[in-house]
Design a protein around this motif. Structure first.
Motif, short mmCIF file in Angstrom:
data_model
loop_
_atom_site.label_atom_id
_atom_site.label_comp_id
_atom_site.label_asym_id
_atom_site.label_seq_id
_atom_site.Cartn_x
_atom_site.Cartn_y
_atom_site.Cartn_z
N LEU A 141 -33.27 -24.66 12.27
CA LEU A 141 -34.55 -24.62 11.56
C LEU A 141 -35.66 -25.26 12.39
CD1 LEU A 141 -36.16 -24.17 8.91
CD2 LEU A 141 -35.40 -26.44 8.21
N LYS A 142 -36.81 -24.58 12.44
CA LYS A 142 -37.99 -25.09 13.12
C LYS A 142 -39.17 -25.09 12.14
CE LYS A 142 -38.10 -21.86 16.21
NZ LYS A 142 -37.01 -21.05 15.65
N ASP A 145 -40.88 -21.91 10.27
CA ASP A 145 -39.92 -20.83 9.99
C ASP A 145 -40.04 -20.36 8.54
OD1 ASP A 145 -38.87 -20.75 12.50
OD2 ASP A 145 -36.97 -21.73 12.00
N ARG A 146 -39.79 -19.08 8.36
CA ARG A 146 -39.64 -18.52 7.01
C ARG A 146 -38.16 -18.62 6.66
NH1 ARG A 146 -41.90 -12.83 8.67
NH2 ARG A 146 -40.63 -13.52 10.45
N ALA A 169 -40.94 -25.85 6.89
CA ALA A 169 -40.63 -24.44 6.68
C ALA A 169 -41.34 -23.90 5.44
CB ALA A 169 -39.12 -24.24 6.52
N TRP A 206 -36.90 -12.97 7.28
CA TRP A 206 -36.85 -14.43 7.38
C TRP A 206 -36.14 -14.83 8.67
CZ3 TRP A 206 -35.99 -11.65 2.93
CH2 TRP A 206 -36.85 -11.90 1.85
N GLU A 207 -36.60 -15.95 9.24
CA GLU A 207 -35.94 -16.48 10.44
C GLU A 207 -34.58 -17.08 10.11
OE1 GLU A 207 -39.64 -15.41 11.52
OE2 GLU A 207 -39.45 -17.11 10.13
N GLY A 229 -32.79 -14.24 14.28
CA GLY A 229 -32.61 -14.96 13.03
C GLY A 229 -31.19 -15.44 12.85
#
Length: 311
Positions: A141-142, A145-146, A169, A206-207, A229
């Motif tokens: 996770l960054k 991100d979505r 996020a 989504w990522e 992703g």
């Protein structure tokens, strides 16, 4: 001491309140006088025999991996002191949390602030670690991100929504319509009612897709994953493990995760709580003798947050 035990796989009715020997801490362990222990879906699945392929034998068992309480005794190699208020993610294979006392390696125990109740503390370790490790270690996770979280109103999902938001996020929460207000209160920007819409057929991407409910597969969600992703599931199935290996070389990846008991992660969960970035929602508390009732509810009901036993 008193503890909840079961001697064979079965329904929630196999859980009984029993008199057992109090465990003794090894050199690197502590003995915790348990004040509260949380109930997780994994406890019920192990009890039912659904996961006997993963953790066979070991009867009689005392279920439960999450406890909070007070240090009673310490091994010679431990820095804790009797009287310390702590939470623990029990690192013994079969658990041992549904009891008046539990032992645990000191590396799986952290102190809790006076402001944190034992009930709140007991709800954090396994579910919180699952959410944190899934998003950070498996989902990479960054900020920005979505992120889609399936099962966002449950114990793991509710923590995941908050941890993702705390890390910057933009969260889409998937749950039943009656839980929309709850998940939005945790910071979710978007909401999908799974009874009306299948997120896997959305025109959005989504990522990171975190399936905290363990209901989806990589094949079902790959089209709504962005390039590079990640799909992370809590469902430890053979199919999921194979898919993790198959997708490892590719941009879009699938991972099945099993939470690990780590001191640094438990400290991070306590830090997030202290910073008011991680709220613990307790749906209902039960006495230790009502463990079977708690298992029945976690298997048959849809609710927000966690169930806790008071020892």
């Amino acid at each position: 001491m008193q503890a909840i035990t079961y001697k064979d796989y079965g329904s929630h009715s196999v859980l009984t309140l029993s008199e057992v020997s109090r465990p003794q801490p090894a050199r690197d362990e502590v003995l915790i006088r348990v004040v509260a222990a949380s109930v997780n879906p994994i406890d019920a699945r192990l009890r039912s025999g659904e996961m006997r392929w993963m953790l066979p034998g070991g009867f009689p068992r005392i279920p439960g991996y999450d406890v909070a309480g007070v240090i009673e005794e310490v091994g010679k190699e431990c820095s804790f002191q009797p009287g310390n208020r702590v939470l623990a993610f029990l690192d013994h294979m079969y658990g041992g949390g549904y009891a008046e006392y539990a032992v645990c390696s000191s590396s799986s125990v952290v102190s809790i602030p006076d402001e944190m109740s034992f009930e709140e503390a007991s709800a954090l370790p396994l579910a919180g670690s699952t959410a944190l490790q899934s998003l950070r270690d498996y989902g990479h996770l960054k900020s920005g991100d979505r992120v889609l979280i399936n099962g966002a109103s449950g114990g793991v999902g509710a923590f995941a929504v908050q941890i993702a938001v705390a890390r910057g996020a933009k969260v889409t929460a998937v749950a039943s319509g009656k839980h929309e207000e709850f998940v939005r209160s945790l910071g979710a920007t978007n909401f999908i009612d799974y009874t009306k819409e299948e997120f896997s057929k959305s025109n959005r991407q989504w990522e990171l897709i975190f399936d905290a409910a363990g209901k989806s597969s990589f094949a079902e969600v790959k089209d709504v994953l962005s390039d590079k992703g990640h799909f992370v599931s809590t469902e430890p199935s053979l199919r999921g493990l194979v898919m993790s290996l198959i997708t490892w070389p590719f941009d879009k990846q699938a991972n099945v995760m099993l939470a690990q008991s780590r001191e640094k992660d438990l400290k991070e969960l306590v830090r997030l709580w202290s910073a008011c970035q991680l709220k613990v929602t307790i749906e209902e508390t039960f006495s230790l003798s009502e463990a079977a009732k708690a298992h029945h509810r976690i298997e048959s009901d849809s609710f927000c947050g966690k169930l806790v036993l008071n020892a």
